[in-house]
Scaffold this motif. Structure first.
Motif, PDB file in Angstrom:
ATOM      1  N   PRO A 219      12.530  36.364 -13.845  1.00 29.43           N
ATOM      2  CA  PRO A 219      13.062  37.421 -14.722  1.00 29.43           C
ATOM      3  C   PRO A 219      12.237  37.652 -15.975  1.00 29.43           C
ATOM      4  O   PRO A 219      12.006  38.795 -16.380  1.00 29.43           O
ATOM      5  CB  PRO A 219      14.463  36.905 -15.059  1.00 29.43           C
ATOM      6  N   GLN A 220      11.757  36.572 -16.615  1.00 34.82           N
ATOM      7  CA  GLN A 220      10.984  36.731 -17.843  1.00 34.82           C
ATOM      8  C   GLN A 220       9.649  37.423 -17.587  1.00 34.82           C
ATOM      9  O   GLN A 220       9.078  38.053 -18.486  1.00 34.82           O
ATOM     10  CB  GLN A 220      10.755  35.376 -18.538  1.00 34.82           C
TER      11      GLN A 220
ATOM     12  N   LEU B 266       9.287  39.940 -15.452  1.00 34.14           N
ATOM     13  CA  LEU B 266       9.596  41.373 -15.419  1.00 34.14           C
ATOM     14  C   LEU B 266       9.702  41.932 -16.839  1.00 34.14           C
ATOM     15  O   LEU B 266       9.277  43.067 -17.100  1.00 34.14           O
ATOM     16  CB  LEU B 266      10.875  41.636 -14.631  1.00 34.14           C
TER      17      LEU B 266
ATOM     18  N   ALA C 202      16.937  39.887 -14.948  1.00 32.66           N
ATOM     19  CA  ALA C 202      15.961  40.699 -15.670  1.00 32.66           C
ATOM     20  C   ALA C 202      16.651  41.818 -16.438  1.00 32.66           C
ATOM     21  O   ALA C 202      16.223  42.182 -17.540  1.00 32.66           O
ATOM     22  CB  ALA C 202      14.935  41.282 -14.694  1.00 32.66           C
TER      23      ALA C 202
END
Length: 317
Positions: free
Chosen positions: A152-153, A155, A196
């Protein structure tokens, strides 16, 4: 005067790439180009071309990195390859702004990270493409194939890098950021996109929410964020679908137009539309998050691709 390198080897058609350099020198006045590859061969291909020879330099590097090579191993062992020499020349000459290569995507990505280095605080550089929208603008797709497995980080990082690039390239003060998902509702998506979504929503970016694939090209957002796996699938699906639909329309028109009618406008319209959706002819995918500009053209790059990639590089300088 903008100084740009073109890697002439490792592509499907090196003759087209090399002739594209001559075409670019004729169309663009404020550029000096360095051709990386077998200098003798490049000069032979350009022998009958008319162009400003004073604005063409050479990086003599006859070795080739192919798509069959291991990207990391090739970058470390093929020191005299056109790509490695081009990247080293770019790194060592502060006044040279960008590199364009139609070679192995993996090698271009790995080489850019290993030789040029990542920007400060960047974990994962991203590959971005600009797709034409229905309102005669463009949407930036990030990531479109560099990072097949993302967290997620990452993205959020892709979105941040693309946000700055769109501001610079298109002079948009506050780009609208959308997250690719299977529905527009906040809770739609898989574990990656749901996490995200929260990160993007809590960031300083102008995040407008989820974007379904069917709405990517309608002009509602300036940046679409995805991991490299789904971004690459989206990119290829859009291009192939558009070409298939255009061909079907063309066939139907030819089928129903009277035999004695002038049908030349159909072919002209078809070719104009095809050029607009042919992302490879429009330019290339840019790597964001490295210390200098690198544009990855499609392996089947033609003369126009090289010209447009050079124009793209100048626009982003």
């Amino acid at each position: 005067m903008n100084k740009i390198i073109v890697d002439c080897l490792g592509c499907d058609n090196k003759t087209a790439v090399i002739k594209g350099i001559a075409k670019a020198l004729n169309e663009i006045d404020d550029v000096i180009i360095y051709a990386s590859g077998d200098e003798k061969e490049i000069k032979s291909i350009l022998h009958n071309e008319n162009y400003d020879k004073s604005r063409l330099g050479f990086i003599n590097a006859p070795e080739v990195i192919t798509n069959n090579d291991s990207p990391v191993l090739a970058i470390r062992t093929k020191e005299n390859s056109s790509l490695v020499q081009a990247l080293q020349f770019l790194r060592n000459n502060y006044d040279v702004s960008a590199l364009i290569s139609a070679g192995s995507t993996g090698a271009v990505l790995c080489g850019s990270i290993i030789i040029l280095g990542k920007e400060e605080n960047v974990d994962r550089p991203t590959l971005v493409s600009y797709l034409p929208t229905s309102n005669n603008s463009f949407v930036c797709l990030t990531d479109c194939g560099a990072n097949i497995d993302s967290r997620p980080q990452h993205l959020l990082e892709f979105a941040t890098l693309a946000n700055e690039n769109v501001k610079k390239a298109f002079k948009i003060d506050n780009p609208r950021i959308g997250l690719l998902s299977i529905g527009s509702e906040d809770k739609k998506g898989n574990a990656l996109t749901k996490e995200a979504f929260v990160l993007l929503k809590n960031s300083d970016l102008n995040f407008v929410g989820n974007v379904e694939p069917k709405n990517v090209l309608n002009g509602d957002v300036d940046v679409v964020v995805a991991d490299g796996f789904y971004g690459n699938i989206l990119l290829k699906t859009i291009e192939s679908s558009a070409k298939t639909i255009l061909k079907n329309i063309l066939n139907k028109l030819y089928k129903h137009i009277p035999g004695d009618a002038d049908s030349s406008f159909i072919k002209e319209s078809y070719e104009e539309c095809l050029k607009e959706i042919d992302f490879n002819s429009q330019g290339g995918a840019q790597i964001l998050g490295i210390k200098k500009a690198v544009i990855k053209a499609h392996g089947s790059a033609n003369e126009d691709t090289i010209v447009n990639c050079i124009k793209q590089a100048i626009k982003n300088i």
